[in-house]
Design a protein around this motif. Structure first.
Motif, PDB file in Angstrom:
ATOM      1  N   MET A   1       0.810  -1.135  -0.257  1.00 42.21           N
ATOM      2  CA  MET A   1       0.008  -0.013  -0.124  1.00 42.21           C
ATOM      3  C   MET A   1       0.890   1.095  -0.011  1.00 42.21           C
ATOM      4  O   MET A   1       1.876   1.387   0.825  1.00 42.21           O
ATOM      5  N   VAL A   2       0.609   2.133  -0.888  1.00 39.18           N
ATOM      6  CA  VAL A   2       1.301   3.553  -0.803  1.00 39.18           C
ATOM      7  C   VAL A   2       0.754   4.528   0.187  1.00 39.18           C
ATOM      8  O   VAL A   2      -0.209   4.694   0.098  1.00 39.18           O
ATOM      9  N   THR A   3       1.831   4.942   1.069  1.00 38.68           N
ATOM     10  CA  THR A   3       1.463   5.892   1.915  1.00 38.68           C
ATOM     11  C   THR A   3       1.890   7.253   1.573  1.00 38.68           C
ATOM     12  O   THR A   3       1.575   8.319   2.113  1.00 38.68           O
ATOM     13  N   THR A   4       3.112   7.328   0.788  1.00 41.70           N
ATOM     14  CA  THR A   4       4.002   8.342   0.689  1.00 41.70           C
ATOM     15  C   THR A   4       4.332   8.695  -0.610  1.00 41.70           C
ATOM     16  O   THR A   4       4.616   8.012  -1.525  1.00 41.70           O
ATOM     17  N   ILE A   5       4.142  10.085  -1.114  1.00 38.82           N
ATOM     18  CA  ILE A   5       4.515  10.232  -2.408  1.00 38.82           C
ATOM     19  C   ILE A   5       5.719  11.455  -2.218  1.00 38.82           C
ATOM     20  O   ILE A   5       5.371  12.577  -1.514  1.00 38.82           O
ATOM     21  N   ALA A   6       6.626  11.137  -2.747  1.00 36.47           N
ATOM     22  CA  ALA A   6       8.058  11.976  -2.564  1.00 36.47           C
ATOM     23  C   ALA A   6       8.362  12.632  -3.806  1.00 36.47           C
ATOM     24  O   ALA A   6       8.276  11.912  -5.111  1.00 36.47           O
ATOM     25  N   PHE A   7       8.705  13.800  -3.937  1.00 36.02           N
ATOM     26  CA  PHE A   7       9.142  14.376  -5.212  1.00 36.02           C
ATOM     27  C   PHE A   7      10.631  14.884  -5.370  1.00 36.02           C
ATOM     28  O   PHE A   7      11.288  15.452  -4.251  1.00 36.02           O
ATOM     29  N   ASP A   8      11.065  14.753  -6.215  1.00 31.56           N
ATOM     30  CA  ASP A   8      12.445  15.476  -6.816  1.00 31.56           C
ATOM     31  C   ASP A   8      11.938  16.810  -7.066  1.00 31.56           C
ATOM     32  O   ASP A   8      10.774  17.324  -6.902  1.00 31.56           O
ATOM     33  N   VAL A   9      13.039  17.914  -7.016  1.00 32.30           N
ATOM     34  CA  VAL A   9      12.717  19.216  -7.320  1.00 32.30           C
ATOM     35  C   VAL A   9      12.705  19.812  -8.582  1.00 32.30           C
ATOM     36  O   VAL A   9      11.962  20.363  -9.194  1.00 32.30           O
ATOM     37  N   GLY A  10      13.845  19.904  -8.889  1.00 37.12           N
ATOM     38  CA  GLY A  10      14.360  20.379 -10.413  1.00 37.12           C
ATOM     39  C   GLY A  10      13.748  19.900 -11.502  1.00 37.12           C
ATOM     40  O   GLY A  10      13.752  18.635 -11.668  1.00 37.12           O
ATOM     41  N   GLU A  11      12.848  20.514 -12.118  1.00 34.07           N
ATOM     42  CA  GLU A  11      12.111  20.085 -13.518  1.00 34.07           C
ATOM     43  C   GLU A  11      11.036  19.176 -13.061  1.00 34.07           C
ATOM     44  O   GLU A  11      10.713  18.311 -13.804  1.00 34.07           O
ATOM     45  N   THR A  12      10.805  19.039 -11.829  1.00 37.73           N
ATOM     46  CA  THR A  12       9.664  18.160 -11.287  1.00 37.73           C
ATOM     47  C   THR A  12       8.604  19.107 -10.718  1.00 37.73           C
ATOM     48  O   THR A  12       7.473  19.460 -11.180  1.00 37.73           O
TER      49      THR A  12
END
Length: 213
Positions: free
Chosen positions: A1-12
């Motif tokens: 089960m997915v609980t967390t969405i993590a993001f890159d920064v540059g060009e994201t």
């Protein structure tokens, strides 16, 4: 089960347009020259800093960045640098019950600038604060610890296959490749990305309907 969405920064989350324009001004060349050279090194699979070294051979990028800071031309980040889908997408993901984490390869100062934007995120941090950067597996181990989630519970979202999709997948995270920026567009339809990414999206707003919750 997915609980967390993590993001890159540059060009994201953030357009690098002002970053490269700043370097163009500093090195005394037109912005389109830097942009074209960035495209060239991307196509060759090289580090984007190599674009600056093509303009000034032997350039010590870290030392030059320090000189820019000292001259008052250092890092800055404004609301206008965010892509338009960032705030609605992050807010929608939080409303859907996901923990939202921002964690990319940026300096500690960039972390402060990002936090000052008051993004709809639970955690905002950078490799500069951690002392370890992508694609090092230790970066993703640190992300898992900070998010208090097992790797398989995290989706890492980014544009760069070599820094985001491939190493995150190898570390046991789920991945979403974003077709944005030079790296995202250039490698979007390659078999390698298709095989490694759990999701491929053209906008961050697609994530809330794409990822089960």
């Amino acid at each position: 089960m997915v609980t967390t969405i993590a993001f890159d920064v540059g060009e994201t989350l953030v357009s690098d347009t002002s970053v490269w324009a700043g370097w163009a001004d500093w090195l005394g060349v037109p912005p389109h020259t830097v942009s074209a050279l960035v495209g060239a090194v991307v196509a060759e699979g090289r580090d984007n800093a190599d674009a600056l070294r093509l303009i000034r051979p032997g350039l010590d990028v870290a030392a030059e960045q320090a000189a820019r800071e000292a001259a008052g031309h250092g890092e800055h980040l404004a609301e206008s640098d965010l892509y338009p889908d960032v705030r609605p997408a992050l807010a929608a993901l939080r409303a859907a019950g996901f923990r939202v984490v921002v964690a990319g390869n940026q300096t500690a100062r960039a972390a402060d600038l990002l936090r000052a934007l008051d993004l709809p995120a639970d955690i905002v941090t950078t490799s500069g604060e951690w002392g370890v950067a992508k694609p090092d597996p230790a970066f993703f181990a640190r992300l898992s610890a900070v998010a208090d989630a097992a790797p398989a519970e995290i989706v890492y979202v980014g544009d760069h296959p070599a820094n985001d999709v491939f190493p995150a997948s190898a570390a046991g995270l789920r991945t979403a490749h974003l077709r944005r920026g030079p790296w995202g567009f250039f490698w979007a339809d390659t078999p390698e990305v298709a095989a490694a990414a759990d999701w491929r999206v053209d906008s961050l707003t697609e994530l809330v309907s794409a990822i089960p919750h």
